[in-house]
Design an enzyme around this catalytic site. Structure first.
Site, PDB file in Angstrom:
ATOM      1  N   PRO A  23      29.450 -31.994 -25.245  1.00 21.68           N
ATOM      2  CA  PRO A  23      30.648 -31.783 -26.068  1.00 21.68           C
ATOM      3  C   PRO A  23      30.612 -30.412 -26.730  1.00 21.68           C
ATOM      4  O   PRO A  23      29.576 -29.983 -27.223  1.00 21.68           O
ATOM      5  CB  PRO A  23      30.561 -32.903 -27.118  1.00 21.68           C
ATOM      6  CG  PRO A  23      29.119 -33.301 -27.159  1.00 21.68           C
ATOM      7  CD  PRO A  23      28.584 -33.052 -25.774  1.00 21.68           C
ATOM      8  N   CYS A  25      32.983 -28.130 -29.415  1.00 19.00           N
ATOM      9  CA  CYS A  25      34.123 -27.873 -30.300  1.00 19.00           C
ATOM     10  C   CYS A  25      34.827 -26.596 -29.871  1.00 19.00           C
ATOM     11  O   CYS A  25      34.178 -25.585 -29.596  1.00 19.00           O
ATOM     12  CB  CYS A  25      33.647 -27.657 -31.733  1.00 19.00           C
ATOM     13  SG  CYS A  25      33.156 -29.137 -32.589  1.00 19.00           S
ATOM     14  N   ALA A  57      33.589 -32.825 -30.126  1.00 18.70           N
ATOM     15  CA  ALA A  57      33.595 -33.619 -31.359  1.00 18.70           C
ATOM     16  C   ALA A  57      35.040 -33.811 -31.804  1.00 18.70           C
ATOM     17  O   ALA A  57      35.750 -32.845 -32.074  1.00 18.70           O
ATOM     18  CB  ALA A  57      32.801 -32.909 -32.440  1.00 18.70           C
ATOM     19  N   GLN A 100      33.437 -37.477 -27.727  1.00 18.81           N
ATOM     20  CA  GLN A 100      32.535 -37.635 -28.862  1.00 18.81           C
ATOM     21  C   GLN A 100      33.358 -37.885 -30.127  1.00 18.81           C
ATOM     22  O   GLN A 100      34.166 -37.039 -30.519  1.00 18.81           O
ATOM     23  CB  GLN A 100      31.695 -36.362 -29.033  1.00 18.81           C
ATOM     24  CG  GLN A 100      30.593 -36.518 -30.055  1.00 18.81           C
ATOM     25  CD  GLN A 100      29.824 -35.221 -30.285  1.00 18.81           C
ATOM     26  OE1 GLN A 100      30.413 -34.187 -30.542  1.00 18.81           O
ATOM     27  NE2 GLN A 100      28.499 -35.294 -30.199  1.00 18.81           N
ATOM     28  N   TYR A 183      25.943 -33.718 -39.269  1.00 19.35           N
ATOM     29  CA  TYR A 183      27.241 -34.256 -39.654  1.00 19.35           C
ATOM     30  C   TYR A 183      27.049 -35.634 -40.311  1.00 19.35           C
ATOM     31  O   TYR A 183      25.927 -36.071 -40.518  1.00 19.35           O
ATOM     32  CB  TYR A 183      28.193 -34.251 -38.451  1.00 19.35           C
ATOM     33  CG  TYR A 183      28.432 -32.821 -37.985  1.00 19.35           C
ATOM     34  CD1 TYR A 183      29.073 -31.907 -38.825  1.00 19.35           C
ATOM     35  CD2 TYR A 183      27.954 -32.352 -36.763  1.00 19.35           C
ATOM     36  CE1 TYR A 183      29.246 -30.575 -38.448  1.00 19.35           C
ATOM     37  CE2 TYR A 183      28.127 -31.023 -36.383  1.00 19.35           C
ATOM     38  CZ  TYR A 183      28.766 -30.141 -37.229  1.00 19.35           C
ATOM     39  OH  TYR A 183      28.932 -28.820 -36.875  1.00 19.35           O
ATOM     40  N   ARG A 231      24.730 -39.690 -29.912  1.00 17.33           N
ATOM     41  CA  ARG A 231      23.984 -38.436 -29.896  1.00 17.33           C
ATOM     42  C   ARG A 231      23.228 -38.348 -31.217  1.00 17.33           C
ATOM     43  O   ARG A 231      23.803 -38.505 -32.296  1.00 17.33           O
ATOM     44  CB  ARG A 231      24.940 -37.247 -29.745  1.00 17.33           C
ATOM     45  CG  ARG A 231      24.188 -35.972 -29.381  1.00 17.33           C
ATOM     46  CD  ARG A 231      25.142 -34.821 -29.108  1.00 17.33           C
ATOM     47  NE  ARG A 231      24.641 -34.062 -27.967  1.00 17.33           N
ATOM     48  CZ  ARG A 231      24.918 -32.780 -27.755  1.00 17.33           C
ATOM     49  NH1 ARG A 231      25.679 -32.103 -28.577  1.00 17.33           N
ATOM     50  NH2 ARG A 231      24.426 -32.153 -26.700  1.00 17.33           N
ATOM     51  N   LEU A 302      19.161 -25.549 -23.956  1.00 16.65           N
ATOM     52  CA  LEU A 302      18.582 -24.485 -23.134  1.00 16.65           C
ATOM     53  C   LEU A 302      18.070 -24.995 -21.801  1.00 16.65           C
ATOM     54  O   LEU A 302      16.954 -24.664 -21.382  1.00 16.65           O
ATOM     55  CB  LEU A 302      17.513 -23.721 -23.918  1.00 16.65           C
ATOM     56  CG  LEU A 302      18.097 -22.765 -24.976  1.00 16.65           C
ATOM     57  CD1 LEU A 302      16.992 -22.024 -25.712  1.00 16.65           C
ATOM     58  CD2 LEU A 302      19.061 -21.756 -24.333  1.00 16.65           C
ATOM     59  N   ARG A 325      26.332 -24.192 -23.165  1.00 16.76           N
ATOM     60  CA  ARG A 325      26.617 -22.765 -22.964  1.00 16.76           C
ATOM     61  C   ARG A 325      26.569 -22.354 -21.504  1.00 16.76           C
ATOM     62  O   ARG A 325      27.387 -21.539 -21.049  1.00 16.76           O
ATOM     63  CB  ARG A 325      25.658 -21.931 -23.807  1.00 16.76           C
ATOM     64  CG  ARG A 325      25.949 -22.059 -25.296  1.00 16.76           C
ATOM     65  CD  ARG A 325      24.820 -21.581 -26.153  1.00 16.76           C
ATOM     66  NE  ARG A 325      23.640 -22.435 -26.069  1.00 16.76           N
ATOM     67  CZ  ARG A 325      22.541 -22.268 -26.792  1.00 16.76           C
ATOM     68  NH1 ARG A 325      22.457 -21.262 -27.647  1.00 16.76           N
ATOM     69  NH2 ARG A 325      21.524 -23.097 -26.666  1.00 16.76           N
TER      70      ARG A 325
END
Ligand code: FMN
Length: 371
Positions: A23, A25, A57, A100, A183, A231, A302, A325
């Protein structure tokens, strides 16, 4: 034979392979509603050949957004906007679609990362009073959140349940509950953010109570033949914070309640965190959860190379990998991984002619003719 490209069962949901788009944002919604950016963004990722795409999210209430531009699923307009976007994506791609569900807690009322990411003070545009387990700000000098009382907790349970009902109507294939990255639900878990003296604070059992209640209401509101998973941040990377032992205990409690998988991330609750960043740096946490809990486990962080992803799955450290990423940088990552690993991947028939000569069996079912 590539293990990364073997199908994976997450509860009742079958993924074509073990590559999941994490996920992410986009901070690009209007009053919580998806728009053309989401159509383009999710649309192009849906053509990637990954087994599942997890929508960013998605806030269960306006005050649960990180920024005022977060995606939400708390009103009819949000639901209609997502119905349009997801309808188009689904019509063009067989990818499984997860979402999510999130509440930012004390990290709400922020600016987008490209605007510096700082807290927006109350009274300024995009600023509101955040809610949290305790009236402790995320960072020193920030405006403190309001500590949730019984009515506040009840509203959040109801908000998650209603968002899950909306997600069910949207036909999402699965739901991920965001209990990571500092969060709201992670704030309940971590002794750094949770200083409550009632049934929701103190002991590990008490700190897990609210996240588990949220799991229960979401599970009850979403179709039984579709999976709900969580998660989790496996550690706060701060001495005395939430840790891997708590993560294993929480994962076991979630498993007992019907959780279908655990997506293992880390960090986010404290600016004091000291993260040992490196390739696959969170994989050992996923391996521990998988070994001790036995649920399908997703590793993230990563993971950038096909051989690395293959070895994480083939060695049994995790059942799937999720990439964030690397997927933005190279949205055809699963195609290139399949080519390198000698596997096959689904591609839209409109693109079959792009199959390189040296990978004659790369695309599933590809066959072309011409006069
Ligand atoms: C642009 C962007 C947005 C993100 N948004 C979310 C999010 O909505 N929910 C979440 O749990 N993690 C979010 N993350 C974290 C990623 O899901 C992922 O855990 C993290 O980037 C590490 O994976 P990577 O090394 O493959 O990027 C975000 C990361 C990026 C780069």
């Amino acid at each position: 034979m590539s293990r990364l490209f073997e199908p994976l069962q997450i509860g009742p949901l079958r993924l074509a392979n073990r590559i999941i788009i994490a996920p992410m944002c986009q901070y690009s919604a209007s009053e919580g509603s998806a728009n053309d950016w989401h159509l383009v963004h999710l649309g192009h990722l849906a053509l990637s050949g990954a087994g599942m795409l997890i929508v960013e999210a998605t806030a269960v209430s306006p005050e649960g957004r990180i920024t005022a531009a977060d995606l939400g699923l708390y009103d009819d307009a949000n639901e209609a906007a997502l119905a349009r976007v997801l309808g188009v994506v689904r019509a063009q791609s067989p990818i499984k679609l997860g979402m999510q569900l999130a509440h930012a807690g004390r990290k709400a009322s922020s600016r987008a990362p490209w605007e510096g990411g700082a807290q927006v003070p109350l009274g300024q545009p995009g600023g509101w009073r955040a809610l949290a387990p305790s009236a402790l700000p995320h960072a020193a000098g920030e405006e403190p959140p309001l500590a949730l009382d019984a009515a506040g907790l009840q509203k959040i349970r109801a908000d998650f349940a209603r968002a899950a009902e909306r997600a069910a109507r949207l036909g999402l294939d699965g739901l991920e509950i965001h209990a990571a990255h500092g969060y709201l639900l992670h704030q309940f878990l971590s002794p750094i953010a949770n200083r409550r003296s009632d049934a929701y604070g103190g002991s590990l059992e008490n700190r897990m109570r609210f996240p588990l209640e949220i799991f229960d209401v979401v599970r009850a509101a979403f179709p039984a033949d579709k999976p709900v998973w969580a998660r989790i941040s496996a550690t706060d990377w701060v001495p005395g914070g939430w840790d891997i032992e708590g993560t294993v205990a929480l994962s076991q409690a979630l498993k007992a309640r019907g959780c279908a998988a655990i997506h293992v991330s880390s960090g986010g609750v404290s600016p004091q965190q000291k993260i040992a960043v490196g390739p696959g740096y969170q994989v050992p946490f996923a391996a521990r959860v998988k070994a001790e809990v036995g649920l399908p486990t997703i590793a993230v962080g990563l993971i950038t190379e096909p051989e690395q992803a293959e070895s994480i799955v083939a060695s049994g450290q995790a059942d799937a990998v999720s990439l964030a990423r690397a997927m933005l940088y190279d949205p055809r990552w699963p195609w290139h991984a399949a080519a390198k690993l000698g596997a096959r991947v689904s591609a839209p028939h409109q693109y079959w002619r792009s199959q390189p000569r040296e990978y004659k069996d790369l695309f599933d079912n590809a066959s072309l003719g011409a006069r």
